[in-house]
Design a protein around this motif. Structure first.
Motif, PDB file in Angstrom:
ATOM      1  N   LEU A  28       0.858  -1.174   0.000  1.00 62.81           N
ATOM      2  CA  LEU A  28       0.000   0.000   0.000  1.00 62.81           C
ATOM      3  C   LEU A  28       0.898   1.228   0.000  1.00 62.81           C
ATOM      4  O   LEU A  28       1.658   1.461   0.946  1.00 62.81           O
ATOM      5  N   VAL A  29       0.810   1.995  -1.080  1.00 62.26           N
ATOM      6  CA  VAL A  29       1.660   3.165  -1.258  1.00 62.26           C
ATOM      7  C   VAL A  29       0.804   4.420  -1.086  1.00 62.26           C
ATOM      8  O   VAL A  29      -0.253   4.562  -1.727  1.00 62.26           O
ATOM      9  N   HIS A  30       1.250   5.317  -0.207  1.00 63.25           N
ATOM     10  CA  HIS A  30       0.518   6.558  -0.004  1.00 63.25           C
ATOM     11  C   HIS A  30       0.616   7.418  -1.250  1.00 63.25           C
ATOM     12  O   HIS A  30       1.718   7.743  -1.728  1.00 63.25           O
ATOM     13  N   ALA A  31      -0.545   7.772  -1.801  1.00 62.19           N
ATOM     14  CA  ALA A  31      -0.563   8.463  -3.092  1.00 62.19           C
ATOM     15  C   ALA A  31       0.052   9.848  -3.010  1.00 62.19           C
ATOM     16  O   ALA A  31       0.655  10.322  -3.977  1.00 62.19           O
ATOM     17  N   GLY A  32      -0.054  10.507  -1.865  1.00 67.54           N
ATOM     18  CA  GLY A  32       0.452  11.880  -1.771  1.00 67.54           C
ATOM     19  C   GLY A  32       1.943  11.984  -1.601  1.00 67.54           C
ATOM     20  O   GLY A  32       2.566  12.936  -2.101  1.00 67.54           O
ATOM     21  N   THR A  33       2.555  11.025  -0.907  1.00 66.52           N
ATOM     22  CA  THR A  33       3.988  11.107  -0.615  1.00 66.52           C
ATOM     23  C   THR A  33       4.791   9.968  -1.221  1.00 66.52           C
ATOM     24  O   THR A  33       6.018   9.941  -1.085  1.00 66.52           O
ATOM     25  N   ASN A  34       4.121   9.002  -1.854  1.00 71.62           N
ATOM     26  CA  ASN A  34       4.784   7.885  -2.525  1.00 71.62           C
ATOM     27  C   ASN A  34       5.605   7.036  -1.556  1.00 71.62           C
ATOM     28  O   ASN A  34       6.636   6.472  -1.927  1.00 71.62           O
ATOM     29  N   ARG A  35       5.142   6.917  -0.320  1.00 74.41           N
ATOM     30  CA  ARG A  35       5.813   6.082   0.668  1.00 74.41           C
ATOM     31  C   ARG A  35       4.972   4.859   0.977  1.00 74.41           C
ATOM     32  O   ARG A  35       3.744   4.917   0.958  1.00 74.41           O
ATOM     33  N   ASN A  36       5.637   3.759   1.319  1.00 70.46           N
ATOM     34  CA  ASN A  36       4.970   2.488   1.575  1.00 70.46           C
ATOM     35  C   ASN A  36       4.462   2.412   3.008  1.00 70.46           C
ATOM     36  O   ASN A  36       5.148   2.839   3.953  1.00 70.46           O
ATOM     37  N   LEU A  37       3.264   1.850   3.155  1.00 75.78           N
ATOM     38  CA  LEU A  37       2.734   1.594   4.488  1.00 75.78           C
ATOM     39  C   LEU A  37       3.565   0.502   5.148  1.00 75.78           C
ATOM     40  O   LEU A  37       3.767  -0.574   4.575  1.00 75.78           O
TER      41      LEU A  37
END
Length: 282
Positions: free
Chosen positions: A233-242
């Motif tokens: 799951l990648v945060h769409a706003g910051t492109n970081r992985n959960l």
């Protein structure tokens, strides 16, 4: 009563969209009707007694509909009613038919009328508020889908890799899985992951496959996510992985703290960012 009318706190509350003013009004009305019922307790089944009895039931329905804390007023009247019925039962002149009528009158006036008004208020509420808006985010998704103007009714049922989704907590009031650029002040000191009850862009997450797998999406076909798959799951706003590991949460040390960590690494694959998808079909 005069001092209550000029209370500064009440004047302040009246300027906000709060239920406390109505709650206070109906609580005072319930005390008034209850005192009138108590005053005429020895005049059972007279016109004035019936009037105060049904007035009490109506006001209790209104105070319970204003706020759940209003059920304290319902409990007060309920305790008195139980005591009064017990006292009537112990009187030697009480007949079975008369005692049954006492029970029936109180059930109709204090229970049936109360529930009818309570459900009527909900009916009016849903008839007036039938459109979707920013305040419906904490509500159940099935409830939101029935509102006019909602985007949920047009959403696909299946999720393909690369889809942008939102995740809602099963616990009422927690809201949607959310992240932003701020970091935890302690613990992992990584990007925060929280629950948020408003619809914003930072609630969006992208479903991605593991780096070691090849996505089957093409210009003509889509690879859909299936029950039991391991996903990122990648945060769409910051492109970081959960991400999560054995770092205690700040608010509850019994649980691990979730956070977002690192950008896409095509070689290295961390086990702590692998999530098992389990779908429940209702």
């Amino acid at each position: 009563a005069g001092c209550l009318c000029v209370d500064n706190a009440l004047c302040t509350i009246s300027r906000f969209i709060l239920l406390d003013a109505m709650l206070l009004f109906f609580t005072a009305m319930s005390a008034l009707s209850f005192s009138g019922l108590y005053k005429h307790r020895l005049q059972s089944f007279t016109r004035v007694w019936w009037g105060w009895l049904f007035a009490t039931g109506v006001v209790l329905g209104l105070v319970a509909s204003s706020k759940w804390v209003g059920f304290f007023s319902v409990g007060l009247v309920g305790l008195y009613t139980v005591w009064e019925l017990y006292d009537i039962f112990g009187q030697s002149r009480t007949r079975i038919r008369s005692y049954a009528l006492h029970w029936s009158a109180r059930i109709v006036a204090l229970v049936v009328v109360l529930l009818a008004i309570y459900m009527l208020c909900f009916r009016i509420h849903f008839r007036l508020l039938y459109k979707s808006g920013p305040g419906d985010v904490p509500m159940d998704s099935l409830f939101q889908a029935g509102l006019q103007g909602t985007g949920l009714a047009n959403q696909p049922m299946d999720i393909a890799y690369g889809s942008v989704i939102t995740l809602k907590s099963a616990v009422p009031g927690v809201g949607l899985l959310h992240s932003h650029a701020n970091t935890y002040p302690d613990g992992s000191k990584q990007q925060q992951v929280t629950g948020y009850t408003h619809a914003v862009q930072n609630n969006n997450w992208v479903v991605e496959i593991m780096h070691s797998q090849a996505r089957g999406n093409t210009s003509e076909t889509l690879e859909f996510e299936r029950n039991g798959n391991i996903v990122r799951l990648v945060h769409a706003g910051t492109n970081r992985n959960l991400h999560s590991h054995a770092v205690a949460a700040i608010l509850n040390f019994l649980f691990f703290a979730p956070f977002t960590f690192g950008f896409d690494y095509p070689v290295e694959e961390l086990a702590n960012r692998k999530w098992l998808s389990l779908w429940n079909v209702y």
